[in-house]
Design a protein around this motif. Structure first.
Motif, PDB file in Angstrom:
ATOM      1  N   ASN A   1       0.792  -1.312   0.071  1.00 28.81           N
ATOM      2  CA  ASN A   1      -0.012  -0.052   0.091  1.00 28.81           C
ATOM      3  C   ASN A   1       0.813   1.092  -0.144  1.00 28.81           C
ATOM      4  N   PRO A   2       0.872   1.837  -1.009  1.00 27.72           N
ATOM      5  CA  PRO A   2       1.720   3.109  -1.189  1.00 27.72           C
ATOM      6  C   PRO A   2       1.605   4.284  -0.109  1.00 27.72           C
ATOM      7  N   PHE A   3       0.302   4.312   0.397  1.00 25.52           N
ATOM      8  CA  PHE A   3       0.128   5.139   1.493  1.00 25.52           C
ATOM      9  C   PHE A   3       0.279   4.878   2.950  1.00 25.52           C
ATOM     10  N   THR A   4       0.923   3.626   3.154  1.00 24.30           N
ATOM     11  CA  THR A   4       1.077   3.182   4.511  1.00 24.30           C
ATOM     12  C   THR A   4       2.302   4.206   4.883  1.00 24.30           C
ATOM     13  N   GLY A   5       1.831   4.795   6.138  1.00 19.72           N
ATOM     14  CA  GLY A   5       3.024   5.621   6.824  1.00 19.72           C
ATOM     15  C   GLY A   5       2.789   6.967   6.474  1.00 19.72           C
ATOM     16  N   THR A   6       1.786   7.129   5.677  1.00 16.33           N
ATOM     17  CA  THR A   6       1.472   8.656   5.238  1.00 16.33           C
ATOM     18  C   THR A   6       0.493   9.387   6.053  1.00 16.33           C
ATOM     19  N   ASN A   7       0.911  10.678   6.392  1.00 15.93           N
ATOM     20  CA  ASN A   7      -0.346  10.831   7.278  1.00 15.93           C
ATOM     21  C   ASN A   7      -0.173  12.775   7.200  1.00 15.93           C
ATOM     22  N   ILE A   8      -0.993  13.421   7.409  1.00 10.69           N
ATOM     23  CA  ILE A   8      -1.126  14.941   7.248  1.00 10.69           C
ATOM     24  C   ILE A   8      -0.265  15.269   8.860  1.00 10.69           C
ATOM     25  N   LYS A   9       0.749  16.097   9.200  1.00 14.42           N
ATOM     26  CA  LYS A   9       1.553  16.211  10.212  1.00 14.42           C
ATOM     27  C   LYS A   9       0.491  16.998  11.157  1.00 14.42           C
ATOM     28  N   ASN A  10      -0.373  17.867  10.786  1.00 13.12           N
ATOM     29  CA  ASN A  10      -0.976  18.823  11.628  1.00 13.12           C
ATOM     30  C   ASN A  10      -2.285  18.140  11.841  1.00 13.12           C
ATOM     31  N   ALA A  11      -2.618  16.998  11.652  1.00  9.61           N
ATOM     32  CA  ALA A  11      -4.185  16.408  11.581  1.00  9.61           C
ATOM     33  C   ALA A  11      -4.455  16.717  13.096  1.00  9.61           C
ATOM     34  N   ALA A  12      -3.410  15.890  14.166  1.00  9.67           N
ATOM     35  CA  ALA A  12      -3.768  15.866  15.452  1.00  9.67           C
ATOM     36  C   ALA A  12      -4.064  17.203  16.139  1.00  9.67           C
ATOM     37  N   LYS A  13      -3.755  18.155  15.281  1.00  9.27           N
ATOM     38  CA  LYS A  13      -4.008  19.635  16.086  1.00  9.27           C
ATOM     39  C   LYS A  13      -5.476  20.107  15.621  1.00  9.27           C
ATOM     40  N   CYS A  14      -6.074  19.328  14.958  1.00  4.60           N
ATOM     41  CA  CYS A  14      -7.680  19.823  14.716  1.00  4.60           C
ATOM     42  C   CYS A  14      -8.274  20.105  15.965  1.00  4.60           C
ATOM     43  N   LYS A  15      -9.140  21.209  15.688  1.00  5.90           N
ATOM     44  CA  LYS A  15      -9.938  21.406  17.015  1.00  5.90           C
ATOM     45  C   LYS A  15     -10.899  20.244  16.942  1.00  5.90           C
ATOM     46  N   PRO A  16     -11.530  19.916  18.249  1.00  7.39           N
ATOM     47  CA  PRO A  16     -12.300  19.021  18.541  1.00  7.39           C
ATOM     48  C   PRO A  16     -13.589  19.187  17.912  1.00  7.39           C
ATOM     49  N   ARG A  17     -14.599  18.275  17.758  1.00  8.62           N
ATOM     50  CA  ARG A  17     -15.907  18.323  17.260  1.00  8.62           C
ATOM     51  C   ARG A  17     -16.709  19.541  18.343  1.00  8.62           C
ATOM     52  N   ASP A  18     -17.387  20.504  17.688  1.00  3.35           N
ATOM     53  CA  ASP A  18     -18.330  21.168  18.453  1.00  3.35           C
ATOM     54  C   ASP A  18     -19.381  20.586  19.369  1.00  3.35           C
ATOM     55  N   GLN A  19     -19.153  20.691  20.589  1.00  2.00           N
ATOM     56  CA  GLN A  19     -20.255  20.267  21.452  1.00  2.00           C
ATOM     57  C   GLN A  19     -21.012  21.471  21.928  1.00  2.00           C
ATOM     58  N   PHE A  20     -22.063  21.312  22.529  1.00  2.00           N
ATOM     59  CA  PHE A  20     -22.957  22.267  23.337  1.00  2.00           C
ATOM     60  C   PHE A  20     -22.094  22.483  24.669  1.00  2.00           C
ATOM     61  N   GLU A  21     -21.941  23.944  25.125  1.00  2.00           N
ATOM     62  CA  GLU A  21     -21.448  24.056  26.199  1.00  2.00           C
ATOM     63  C   GLU A  21     -22.557  24.315  26.912  1.00  2.00           C
ATOM     64  N   GLU A  22     -22.342  24.257  28.322  1.00  2.00           N
ATOM     65  CA  GLU A  22     -23.557  24.173  29.340  1.00  2.00           C
ATOM     66  C   GLU A  22     -24.356  25.639  29.099  1.00  2.00           C
ATOM     67  N   GLU A  23     -23.451  26.837  28.931  1.00  2.00           N
ATOM     68  CA  GLU A  23     -24.136  28.070  28.636  1.00  2.00           C
ATOM     69  C   GLU A  23     -24.773  28.118  27.294  1.00  2.00           C
ATOM     70  N   ASP A  24     -24.688  27.135  26.355  1.00  2.00           N
ATOM     71  CA  ASP A  24     -25.421  27.058  25.189  1.00  2.00           C
ATOM     72  C   ASP A  24     -26.815  26.686  25.126  1.00  2.00           C
ATOM     73  N   LEU A  25     -27.139  25.704  26.268  1.00  2.00           N
ATOM     74  CA  LEU A  25     -28.366  24.803  26.230  1.00  2.00           C
ATOM     75  C   LEU A  25     -29.617  25.764  26.669  1.00  2.00           C
ATOM     76  N   LEU A  26     -29.522  26.663  27.570  1.00  2.00           N
ATOM     77  CA  LEU A  26     -30.631  27.193  27.702  1.00  2.00           C
ATOM     78  C   LEU A  26     -31.358  28.332  26.768  1.00  2.00           C
ATOM     79  N   PRO A  27     -30.338  29.057  26.186  1.00  2.00           N
ATOM     80  CA  PRO A  27     -30.575  29.889  24.892  1.00  2.00           C
ATOM     81  C   PRO A  27     -31.282  29.069  23.986  1.00  2.00           C
ATOM     82  N   VAL A  28     -30.633  27.712  23.654  1.00  6.12           N
ATOM     83  CA  VAL A  28     -31.082  26.973  22.476  1.00  6.12           C
ATOM     84  C   VAL A  28     -32.396  26.307  22.565  1.00  6.12           C
ATOM     85  N   ARG A  29     -32.695  26.068  24.118  1.00  6.11           N
ATOM     86  CA  ARG A  29     -33.968  25.634  24.161  1.00  6.11           C
ATOM     87  C   ARG A  29     -34.980  26.581  24.179  1.00  6.11           C
ATOM     88  N   LYS A  30     -34.615  27.785  24.574  1.00  6.41           N
ATOM     89  CA  LYS A  30     -35.656  29.017  24.516  1.00  6.41           C
ATOM     90  C   LYS A  30     -35.863  29.208  23.084  1.00  6.41           C
TER      91      LYS A  30
END
Length: 461
Positions: A246-275
């Motif tokens: 497999n020519p792609f074995t060992g090939t990775n994007i160096k900065n991929a680990a620095k990707c920001k995590p998936r957006d989750q609701f913060e606790e302060e988001d929930l009340l405005p969203v519910r309203k």
């Protein structure tokens, strides 16, 4: 569901039927030996609309490719295509002129020539491409990009066949895009994918990293392009070309680990969203779906395809079942993703308002419609967030409540690499155990963000 013309219901099961173009009929003689066939008939062996659609589409692609000899470019033909033409016309696999010359057996050379002469007698209407193929007058790459993708989809068909057609295309199309992007980025890379070297993969990754550095692409997007190609080769090479690396074995994007995590609701988001949900004109079923997602960690698609039999309310611990039913063969990859989830009070109330499930969105593409409508409202109160934030928040709360990993997985349908099932046996965790863990993780947050649920229901009763 409206079926394409090539998918035909025969009795209680579907079949595939396609007309053979006149220019190609000489390749398909009748079994009786007189004349030629005018149509191809094949059984699909299913009574499911969605499955018939996917199987029929695959058959259509397969047969239209076989009929498209007029568009074959003999100078850019892959080995699989050449074999297909040669086997159809002569009953023998393709052999180039050079390989025929190097054959030491005189009888083998005579047999090959006899097959060509027989083809001339039986198939008088061969075109130039077919003549060059049976004469061995083409230099074929062992595996073209098109053939690679076709073979990959063939080997992965068992994972896609159960999916609704809209989901099928969402799963399949990215792989086509990965290949197209590679060929556009490295136009001088070999047309024969078996001649690709790790250098080509590293050059491609470097080009993507340059795009990331310029701000033209997100690191996770670049990583998906590389990982997608790696997966294609990982599936096809061991099956058909085990001697190739497999020519792609060992090939990775160096900065991929620095990707920001998936957006989750913060606790302060929930009340405005519910309203915002309460004040909006959003469909009532979608508002209830948001409540259920918030308190169960389920996804939109998991909820839209629930059936009435998946909802259990008049039992000591009310719960919903995310599993196969008459609307889906399985949830994602099945296995751990199939699970029972107890309902906290607000989620139970939402499901009691929808005892038959979220029927308006229980259709092909219904989850996309639901997500689009929800997200328009959610983003007004929490910019950048989507309905997927409910599941991410749920996971975060479960993790921080010190919930055992295997119990968290049993509730959310996750699997953890190398964790296995060593901590429990039999039927797994009980509803009581799941409910206790969910209360510990979620109820403190629910209490501190208390909102009048009557307002949230916005005249649902």
């Amino acid at each position: 569901m409206k079926m394409p013309p090539y998918v035909v219901l025969r009795g209680k099961k579907y079949g595939f039927r396609i007309r053979i173009p006149k220019a190609a009929r000489h390749r398909y003689p009748n079994e009786a030996g007189t004349g030629f066939r005018t149509h191809i008939w094949e059984a699909l062996n299913t009574s499911s609309d969605n499955e018939a659609f996917v199987l029929g589409a695959a058959k259509y692609v397969e047969w239209t490719a076989k009929f498209a000899e007029a568009h074959d470019d003999a100078d850019n033909m892959d080995r699989r295509r050449a074999d297909d033409i040669a086997l159809t016309l002569t009953g023998r696999a393709f052999q180039s002129v050079g390989s025929i010359r190097q054959t030491p057996s005189v009888s083998e050379k005579i047999a090959h020539l006899d097959a060509i002469i027989t083809a001339f007698k039986n198939v008088p209407g061969m075109n130039d491409t077919e003549l060059r193929v049976i004469a061995g007058d083409i230099d074929t790459p062992a595996l073209s990009w098109e053939a690679l993708l076709e073979r990959f989809m063939e080997l992965k068909k068992h994972e896609f066949v159960h999916l609704p057609r809209r989901t099928y295309y969402k799963k399949a199309n990215p792989f086509k895009a990965y290949i197209k992007n590679f060929r556009t980025t490295l136009p001088d890379a070999p047309a024969d994918v078996l001649k690709l070297k790790p250098k080509h993969a590293y050059d491609y990754a470097a080009a993507l990293e340059m795009c990331v550095a310029k701000g033209e692409m997100e690191p996770n997007t670049a990583s998906k392009k590389v990982q997608g190609l790696k997966q294609i080769f990982k599936i096809v090479l061991p099956a058909d070309h085990p001697d190739h690396q497999n020519p792609f074995t060992g090939t990775n994007i160096k900065n991929a680990a620095k990707c920001k995590p998936r957006d989750q609701f913060e606790e302060e988001d929930l009340l405005p969203v519910r309203k915002e949900l309460a004040a909006s004109r959003l469909d009532k079923q979608l508002v209830d779906m948001c409540i259920v997602m918030e308190q169960t960690g389920t996804s939109v698609q998991e909820l839209t395809l629930m059936s009435e039999n998946d909802i259990h309310l008049d039992v000591p611990i009310p719960y919903i079942r995310i599993a196969d039913n008459e609307h889906r063969k399985q949830v994602k990859s099945g296995g751990a993703r199939h699970r029972d989830i107890p309902l906290l009070p607000d989620a139970e109330a939402a499901m009691r308002r929808n005892p038959r499930g979220f029927t308006r969105y229980r259709r092909d593409g219904g989850n996309d419609s639901a997500s689009y409508a929800m997200n328009k409202v959610i983003k007004r109160a929490a910019p950048g967030k989507t309905s997927a934030g409910y599941r991410h928040r749920f996971s975060y709360l479960m993790f921080n409540s010190k919930c055992q990993d295997t119990l968290k997985n049993a509730i959310m349908g996750h699997t953890t690499k190398n964790l296995g099932q060593s901590t429990h046996y039999g039927k797994g965790y009980t509803l009581e155990s799941k409910l206790e863990a969910m209360k510990k993780a979620l109820e403190p947050n629910i209490e501190t963000e208390n909102i009048n649920q009557t307002e949230l229901q916005h005249d649902m009763t």
